[in-house]
Structures are given as structure tokens and as C-alpha cells.
Write a protein that holds these residues in place. Structure first.
Motif, short mmCIF file in Angstrom:
data_model
loop_
_atom_site.label_atom_id
_atom_site.label_comp_id
_atom_site.label_asym_id
_atom_site.label_seq_id
_atom_site.Cartn_x
_atom_site.Cartn_y
_atom_site.Cartn_z
N HIS A 117 18.05 38.19 48.88
CA HIS A 117 17.32 39.19 49.68
C HIS A 117 18.35 39.76 50.65
CE1 HIS A 117 13.54 40.19 52.32
NE2 HIS A 117 14.51 41.10 52.47
N MET A 118 18.63 41.04 50.52
CA MET A 118 19.62 41.69 51.38
C MET A 118 18.88 42.40 52.53
SD MET A 118 22.75 44.19 50.25
CE MET A 118 22.30 45.79 50.88
N GLU A 119 18.90 41.78 53.70
CA GLU A 119 18.22 42.34 54.87
C GLU A 119 19.26 43.10 55.70
OE1 GLU A 119 15.06 41.00 58.33
OE2 GLU A 119 16.48 39.53 57.57
N GLY A 120 19.21 44.43 55.63
CA GLY A 120 20.24 45.24 56.25
C GLY A 120 21.43 45.37 55.32
N PRO A 121 22.43 46.19 55.67
CA PRO A 121 22.63 46.82 56.98
C PRO A 121 22.02 48.21 57.12
CG PRO A 121 24.57 47.16 55.64
CD PRO A 121 23.59 46.37 54.79
N PHE A 122 21.19 48.63 56.14
CA PHE A 122 20.67 50.00 56.14
C PHE A 122 19.36 50.06 56.92
CE2 PHE A 122 22.49 49.46 51.66
CZ PHE A 122 23.79 49.62 52.11
N ILE A 123 19.44 49.80 58.23
CA ILE A 123 18.23 49.68 59.04
C ILE A 123 18.31 50.64 60.24
CG2 ILE A 123 17.80 47.29 58.35
CD1 ILE A 123 19.06 46.39 61.00
N ASN A 124 17.21 50.68 60.99
CA ASN A 124 17.12 51.55 62.15
C ASN A 124 17.51 50.75 63.40
OD1 ASN A 124 16.11 53.07 64.41
ND2 ASN A 124 14.73 54.16 63.02
N GLU A 125 18.52 51.24 64.11
CA GLU A 125 19.01 50.50 65.27
C GLU A 125 17.92 50.27 66.31
OE1 GLU A 125 22.53 50.74 68.69
OE2 GLU A 125 22.54 52.13 66.99
N GLN A 126 16.96 51.18 66.39
CA GLN A 126 15.89 51.05 67.38
C GLN A 126 15.06 49.79 67.16
OE1 GLN A 126 13.29 54.46 67.43
NE2 GLN A 126 12.11 53.72 69.19
N TYR A 127 15.01 49.34 65.91
CA TYR A 127 14.21 48.15 65.58
C TYR A 127 15.08 47.11 64.88
CZ TYR A 127 10.21 50.84 67.05
OH TYR A 127 9.33 51.56 67.81
N LYS A 128 16.28 46.92 65.38
CA LYS A 128 17.22 46.01 64.75
C LYS A 128 16.85 44.55 64.93
CE LYS A 128 20.32 46.12 68.77
NZ LYS A 128 20.02 44.76 69.23
N GLY A 129 16.03 44.23 65.96
CA GLY A 129 15.71 42.84 66.22
C GLY A 129 16.97 42.05 66.52
N ALA A 130 17.18 40.95 65.78
CA ALA A 130 18.36 40.11 66.01
C ALA A 130 19.55 40.55 65.16
CB ALA A 130 18.02 38.65 65.70
N GLN A 131 19.43 41.67 64.44
CA GLN A 131 20.55 42.16 63.63
C GLN A 131 21.61 42.80 64.54
OE1 GLN A 131 20.42 42.01 60.11
NE2 GLN A 131 18.35 41.22 59.98
N GLU A 132 22.84 42.81 64.09
CA GLU A 132 23.96 43.31 64.89
C GLU A 132 24.07 44.83 64.79
OE1 GLU A 132 26.49 43.92 67.38
OE2 GLU A 132 26.24 41.75 67.05
N ALA A 133 23.90 45.52 65.93
CA ALA A 133 23.88 46.99 65.94
C ALA A 133 25.18 47.59 65.41
CB ALA A 133 23.61 47.49 67.36
N ALA A 134 26.31 46.99 65.75
CA ALA A 134 27.61 47.57 65.37
C ALA A 134 27.83 47.58 63.86
CB ALA A 134 28.74 46.78 66.04
N ALA A 135 27.09 46.73 63.13
CA ALA A 135 27.28 46.64 61.69
C ALA A 135 26.27 47.46 60.89
CB ALA A 135 27.21 45.17 61.25
N ILE A 136 25.33 48.11 61.57
CA ILE A 136 24.36 48.96 60.87
C ILE A 136 25.09 50.11 60.20
CG2 ILE A 136 22.39 50.52 61.19
CD1 ILE A 136 21.48 48.66 63.48
N ALA A 137 24.70 50.40 58.95
CA ALA A 137 25.42 51.40 58.16
C ALA A 137 24.46 52.31 57.41
CB ALA A 137 26.36 50.70 57.17
N LYS A 138 24.98 53.43 56.95
CA LYS A 138 24.23 54.32 56.08
C LYS A 138 24.16 53.70 54.68
CE LYS A 138 23.09 58.05 58.46
NZ LYS A 138 21.68 58.49 58.57
N ALA A 139 23.08 53.99 53.98
CA ALA A 139 22.90 53.43 52.65
C ALA A 139 24.05 53.83 51.74
CB ALA A 139 21.57 53.91 52.07
N ASP A 140 24.54 52.87 50.97
CA ASP A 140 25.69 53.09 50.09
C ASP A 140 25.31 52.63 48.68
OD1 ASP A 140 28.09 53.08 48.71
OD2 ASP A 140 29.26 52.41 50.44
#
Length: 387
Positions: free
Chosen positions: A132-155
Motif C-alpha cells: 500500500h503506497m500512502e503518498g507522496p502524491f497527497i495534499n500538504e494541507q491534510y498531510k497528517g504525520a506525512q513529511e511535507a518536504a517529500a510531497i510530490a506531483k504524481a509520476d
């Protein structure tokens, strides 16, 4: 030729009912039959397992779990996945999806490669079904405990290279402009799950029309329900096509919200998960998740800023919590941890219920508080409670 084994004196939790006075027969890794006890002759079997005082269910499938027992799916050590697989049967889990985090691409690829390798090995505990790949293609506003600096555009290239191992991908659809991304996921039978997202009600309806309707940990990491802006939650609760994960540790989701979800979605629309981190089965203390420090105290896992950072609940406790909180029939609740995720992942023809011809993945639950007494994976006992 494999020897036949039998489970007797238990209450068998089938897909829609609980039956007693029945014997479950399995041969090798396959369920051979369910027959009336009066027709059973012990001499037919190599081993007879007495399940007195137990509910006997299909093995639990946890489709969203980051870690347990000090190990995490993102750990670079190969033994981390082995540790998770070895420990999960004591929680009733016989199959799972190790879940990645929002990290730089190289770390995610390395984790997916390790999961791919581990899936091919003979299980020494719970079976790995994929990732299960949770992220990195997520919304920073609702990142929860995910790391904002690693959020990316879908690839798309990431999906192309690892489409064989990714079974679920959690993303924020409002951040993705290229519809071919979703088409590729469908072609590779990857479940696209909406989570860590600010998607509107209208955007969710559009996703459903495209065949995307799965929700990661309903109520968490998404906008709260509002009567004039029902949003992601309103869409998920009112569209019968939506399959919704639910963390039932009584911390992430209030008991009343669990009741609301059950009333809206019924037995077929909910999937119980743990979303647990490495602290699961470890007690209170300082731990790590996604490169960030997590403090676990009194059963709550939080980052330094107070953000909830996954859970430490086990699947058997999640099942018990939901049962007590909602008053739902036990077969309904068991379905949310067995056949529902099996259907979600396209493996229901062999996993998820006690039926002739399916795999002998079996969990024995105490008929009082539902703690796990024994777990069988592919016909082999991999956990048994110590008296």
C-alpha cells in the motif's frame, strides 16, 4: 499426499452467519470441507484441533499497516518485513500490505523493491500480498504525520516500474491533472484510494464516475463534514460504491462516528485497518515514523506538535472495539477484516472466508473478549497462545 486436519467444537464465523456443531476440515493449505459433527470420525485426520470457547474465523487481512514490533515497512533492513510477518499472527492477521510513507522517491522505490522480494518468499508468518503506497502524491494541507518536504506531483513512471507490487495507492485526486495516471492504475489493477486530501463532494463524484472509489482512513486527514459542504466524507458516506477504511482504536475515530459509518455503509462498505506504526506491540515510549519522532503515551501516538501519527491498535482489538461500539452482528464485523479487504484486493476467490476450496488461513478468537488464541496460515499453525 497431504494429511487432513480438523477443527472441532468451535463456533464457525461464516460470511453471513455463525454455526456450531460443524467441523472444519483442511488438507495442506486448502479448506477441504465443512461438515456436521455427527458425520465426523477423528480417525479421518492426522490432527484434531479443539476450538472449544472460540470463534473460528477466516484470517484477518490488514491492508494498511506501517509497522509493528519495532519494525517499519520503510526500514532499510531486510529483516523488518520478516519481523512484521512473524508478529502479526498473534493479532489474528494472516495477510497484509506493508504500507509506505511520503518519502523521497529513492526511499519509496527501495521499500517497494524489498516488499516485492519478500512477497516471493514462503511466509514464516503472515503473508505479504503487495504494498500500500500512502503518498507522496497527497495534499500538504491534510498531510497528517506525512513529511511535507517529500510531497510530490504524481509520476506515472513510478507506477509503471512497480505496478506489479503496488495494490493500493493513497493520493489526493485534486492534485492530479493527468487522467492517464488513473487509467494506468486501473490497467494494473491498483486500487486508487482518496486520502490526505481536500477533495470536494463534486470531485469525489467525478472520481467515482471514473471508477475510483476507495477512501483511506475515513474521517482522518480530510476536511470535516459540513452541512453545506459535505465534501469527501459526505460523498463517502452516501455513495454505495465507496469502500472506506476505518481505524478503530477509539482515538482516531469517536465511537459515535463508528456507529454513523456503520449505519451509512453497512457491512460491505467498511474495511477495518490498524494504520499502526512500529510502536504497535511495544508499549509507551519514543519511536520514529517517516523520519519524525513519535511519542506514544497512554495508547496515543503523536508528533511533537500533537498531530496523531498512526495508531498502535492491533487488528483483533480493532474488531473488538467496533463490535462493542456499534452492536453490529459479529459476522458483519469479521467481514470488515476478512472478505471486504479480500474483495478490495482482488483475492476473494482464495482468501477472506471459510469456504471449501479457499486457503486455510484461520484465526481462533476467544468467545469472550476476542483475543487471539491460535492463527493458522496456509494450513500451518504459526501462532498459539501460551497457557
Amino acid at each position: 499426499m497431504n494429511a487432513v486436519k480438523a477443527v472441532v467444537n468451535g463456533n464457525l464465523v461464516l460470511e453471513r452467519e455463525i454455526v456450531s456443531g460443524q467441523v472444519l476440515l483442511y488438507e495442506g493449505d486448502t479448506i477441504r470441507d465443512i461438515m456436521g459433527q455427527r458425520f465426523f470420525r477423528p480417525r479421518m485426520c492426522e490432527e484434531v484441533i479443539d476450538a472449544t470457547g472460540c470463534f473460528v474465523t477466516a484470517g484477518f487481512i490488514n491492508e494498511h499497516i506501517h509497522g509493528c514490533g519495532g519494525a517499519d515497512a520503510m526500514d532499510e533492513a531486510d529483516h523488518a518485513l520478516e519481523t512484521m510477518a512473524a508478529l502479526l499472527p498473534q493479532t489474528g492477521v494472516t495477510a497484509f500490505l506493508p504500507t509506505t510513507m511520503t518519502y523521497e522517491r529513492s526511499r519509496i522505490e527501495a521499500a517497494l523493491t524489498r516488499i516485492r522480494t519478500a512477497r516471493c518468499k514462503k511466509p514464516q508468518g503472515a503473508r505479504i500480498l503487495g504494498a500500500h503506497m500512502e503518498g507522496p502524491f497527497i495534499n500538504e494541507q491534510y498531510k497528517g504525520a506525512q513529511e511535507a518536504a517529500a510531497i510530490a506531483k504524481a509520476d506515472i513512471s513510478l507506477i509503471e516500474d512497480y505496478g506489479d507490487i503496488i495494490k493500493i495507492i493513497t493520493l489526493a485526486p485534486e492534485t492530479i491533472d493527468d487522467e492517464t495516471f488513473f487509467a494506468l492504475c486501473r490497467d494494473k489493477d491498483i486500487v486508487v484510494s482518496v486520502g490526505h486530501s481536500a477533495a470536494t463532494y463534486e470531485e469525489m463524484a467525478g472520481m467515482a464516475d471514473c471508477g475510483v472509489y476507495h477512501v483511506t482512513h475515513l474521517f482522518n486527514a480530510m476536511p470535516a463534514f459540513h452541512h453545506r459542504q459535505p465534501g469527501l466524507i459526505g460523498a463517502a458516506l452516501t455513495d454505495d460504491r465507496a469502500h472506506c477504511e476505518l481505524i478503530c482504536d477509539n482515538i482516531h475515530v469517536h465511537r459515535t462516528a463508528q456507529v454513523l459509518a456503520y449505519k451509512a455503509k453497512g457491512r460491505d462498505g467498511l474495511i477495518l485497518i490498524t494504520d499502526s506504526l512500529r510502536a504497535c506491540l511495544m508499549g509507551d515510549g519514543l519511536f520514529e515514523l517517516g523520519g519524525r519522532e513519535v511519542l506514544v503515551r497512554d495508547g496515543r501516538a503523536r508528533l511533537a506538535d500533537g498531530t496523531l501519527a498512526g495508531s498502535i491498535v492491533t487488528m483483533d482489538r480493532a474488531v473488538f472495539n467496533f463490535l462493542v461500539n456499534t452492536g453490529a452482528p459479529l459476522p458483519d464485523v469479521i467481514a470488515m477484516a476478512t472478505i471486504n479487504p479480500a474483495r478490495d484486493l482482488g483475492v476473494a476467490e482464495r482468501l477472506g472466508s471459510l469456504e471449501k476450496g479457499k486457503q486455510a488461513d484461520i484465526t481462533f478468537l476467544d468467545d469472550g473478549d476476542l483475543h487471539v488464541r491460535r492463527t493458522i496460515v496456509a494450513g500451518e499453525t504459526v501462532y498459539m497462545e501460551t497457557p
